[in-house]
Enzyme design. Structure first.
Site, mmCIF file in Angstrom:
data_model
loop_
_atom_site.group_PDB
_atom_site.id
_atom_site.type_symbol
_atom_site.label_atom_id
_atom_site.label_comp_id
_atom_site.label_asym_id
_atom_site.label_seq_id
_atom_site.Cartn_x
_atom_site.Cartn_y
_atom_site.Cartn_z
ATOM 1 N N ASP A 191 92.026 -46.074 -19.746
ATOM 2 C CA ASP A 191 91.320 -47.186 -19.110
ATOM 3 C C ASP A 191 91.397 -48.390 -20.057
ATOM 4 O O ASP A 191 92.483 -48.855 -20.333
ATOM 5 C CB ASP A 191 89.910 -46.721 -18.729
ATOM 6 C CG ASP A 191 90.018 -45.607 -17.666
ATOM 7 O OD1 ASP A 191 90.175 -45.939 -16.496
ATOM 8 O OD2 ASP A 191 90.029 -44.419 -18.028
ATOM 9 N N GLU A 243 91.121 -48.643 -23.197
ATOM 10 C CA GLU A 243 91.683 -48.440 -24.541
ATOM 11 C C GLU A 243 93.066 -49.071 -24.681
ATOM 12 O O GLU A 243 93.467 -49.453 -25.775
ATOM 13 C CB GLU A 243 91.859 -46.962 -24.894
ATOM 14 C CG GLU A 243 90.656 -46.094 -24.732
ATOM 15 C CD GLU A 243 90.775 -45.234 -23.493
ATOM 16 O OE1 GLU A 243 90.753 -45.808 -22.377
ATOM 17 O OE2 GLU A 243 90.866 -44.009 -23.620
ATOM 18 N N ARG A 244 93.799 -49.125 -23.570
ATOM 19 C CA ARG A 244 95.163 -49.659 -23.683
ATOM 20 C C ARG A 244 95.161 -51.068 -24.255
ATOM 21 O O ARG A 244 96.042 -51.426 -25.019
ATOM 22 C CB ARG A 244 95.861 -49.648 -22.320
ATOM 23 C CG ARG A 244 97.313 -50.156 -22.409
ATOM 24 C CD ARG A 244 98.014 -50.042 -21.082
ATOM 25 N NE ARG A 244 99.296 -50.700 -21.041
ATOM 26 C CZ ARG A 244 100.477 -50.102 -21.135
ATOM 27 N NH1 ARG A 244 100.521 -48.798 -21.291
ATOM 28 N NH2 ARG A 244 101.598 -50.777 -21.068
ATOM 29 N N LYS A 304 95.771 -46.708 -6.351
ATOM 30 C CA LYS A 304 97.056 -47.367 -6.621
ATOM 31 C C LYS A 304 98.227 -46.403 -6.589
ATOM 32 O O LYS A 304 99.344 -46.763 -6.974
ATOM 33 C CB LYS A 304 96.985 -48.057 -7.984
ATOM 34 C CG LYS A 304 95.958 -49.160 -7.956
ATOM 35 C CD LYS A 304 96.037 -50.056 -9.155
ATOM 36 C CE LYS A 304 95.070 -51.215 -8.987
ATOM 37 N NZ LYS A 304 94.574 -51.718 -10.251
ATOM 38 N N CYS A 316 97.102 -39.846 -21.428
ATOM 39 C CA CYS A 316 95.920 -40.688 -21.643
ATOM 40 C C CYS A 316 95.736 -40.724 -23.160
ATOM 41 O O CYS A 316 96.725 -40.706 -23.897
ATOM 42 C CB CYS A 316 94.710 -40.161 -20.882
ATOM 43 S SG CYS A 316 94.301 -38.441 -21.252
ATOM 44 N N GLN A 334 94.028 -34.599 -22.322
ATOM 45 C CA GLN A 334 93.269 -33.383 -22.032
ATOM 46 C C GLN A 334 92.628 -33.447 -20.655
ATOM 47 O O GLN A 334 92.541 -32.445 -19.966
ATOM 48 C CB GLN A 334 92.211 -33.144 -23.105
ATOM 49 C CG GLN A 334 92.882 -32.630 -24.370
ATOM 50 C CD GLN A 334 91.936 -32.367 -25.501
ATOM 51 O OE1 GLN A 334 90.772 -32.749 -25.453
ATOM 52 N NE2 GLN A 334 92.429 -31.722 -26.534
ATOM 53 N N VAL A 335 92.142 -34.610 -20.251
ATOM 54 C CA VAL A 335 91.455 -34.700 -18.961
ATOM 55 C C VAL A 335 92.145 -35.678 -18.024
ATOM 56 O O VAL A 335 92.707 -35.290 -17.002
ATOM 57 C CB VAL A 335 89.961 -35.083 -19.141
ATOM 58 C CG1 VAL A 335 89.279 -35.178 -17.781
ATOM 59 C CG2 VAL A 335 89.258 -34.057 -20.006
ATOM 60 N N ARG A 336 92.146 -36.963 -18.387
ATOM 61 C CA ARG A 336 92.649 -37.962 -17.446
ATOM 62 C C ARG A 336 94.143 -37.805 -17.169
ATOM 63 O O ARG A 336 94.570 -37.891 -16.017
ATOM 64 C CB ARG A 336 92.349 -39.372 -17.976
ATOM 65 C CG ARG A 336 90.871 -39.695 -17.966
ATOM 66 C CD ARG A 336 90.580 -41.005 -18.674
ATOM 67 N NE ARG A 336 90.905 -40.924 -20.091
ATOM 68 C CZ ARG A 336 90.790 -41.928 -20.949
ATOM 69 N NH1 ARG A 336 90.389 -43.117 -20.522
ATOM 70 N NH2 ARG A 336 91.078 -41.768 -22.212
ATOM 71 N N CYS A 385 103.595 -50.159 -29.328
ATOM 72 C CA CYS A 385 103.823 -51.540 -28.911
ATOM 73 C C CYS A 385 102.458 -52.205 -28.723
ATOM 74 O O CYS A 385 101.545 -51.599 -28.172
ATOM 75 C CB CYS A 385 104.605 -51.526 -27.592
ATOM 76 S SG CYS A 385 104.892 -53.165 -26.925
HETATM 77 ZN ZN LIG Z 1 104.369 -53.435 -24.813
#
Ligand SMILES: [Zn+2]
Length: 130
Positions: free
Chosen positions: A29, A31-32, A52, A70, A74-76, A118
């Site tokens: 979510d 964190e990205r 989506k 994720c 483990q979950v998502r 990245c």
């Molecule tokens: Zn990137």
């Protein structure tokens, strides 16, 4: 027939990544946006993943291998991979997708083993950094 979902390690993914027919799908979510990401990965946050899912299918047209992850896978990550496999089964379209995989240890494991991260803010990531 239900599709099987298997696991892939970070080193296996690194070896496969140069192939054009692979897509990496990050289902973290928020964190990205502050932890970085695997170059070239698509972002489909787990909280809106089901809404989506048809967009994701469009975006991976022509790919035969999808790798979900994720933070820890483990979950998502496994949940979204399973949802996508079920979705493919429901729509019965010839999608050409042969492998649905989950990245072992997720993004955190990837980063902890010193693999390239990245930190671009492009949407989608063009995968040119790292
Ligand atoms: Zn990137």
């Amino acid at each position: 027939m239900a599709r099987s979902i298997s696991y892939i390690t970070g080193s296996q993914l690194l070896a496969l990544k140069p192939r054009p027919n692979i897509a990496v799908i990050d289902v973290r979510d928020d964190e990205r946006s502050y932890d970085g990401h695997i170059a070239g990965s698509l972002h489909y946050a787990s909280h809106s993943f089901s809404d989506k899912i048809s967009n994701l299918l469009q975006e991976v047209k022509g790919k035969d291998t999808l790798v979900f992850h994720c933070a820890l896978s483990q979950v998502r990550g496994p949940t979204c991979a399973r949802k996508f496999a079920n979705y493919l089964q429901e729509i019965k379209e010839d999608d050409g997708i042969k492998n649905i995989l989950i990245l072992e240890r997720g993004f955190n494991g990837w980063e902890a083993s010193g693999r390239p991260v990245c930190r671009c803010t492009d949407i989608p990531c063009k995968g040119e950094c790292a």
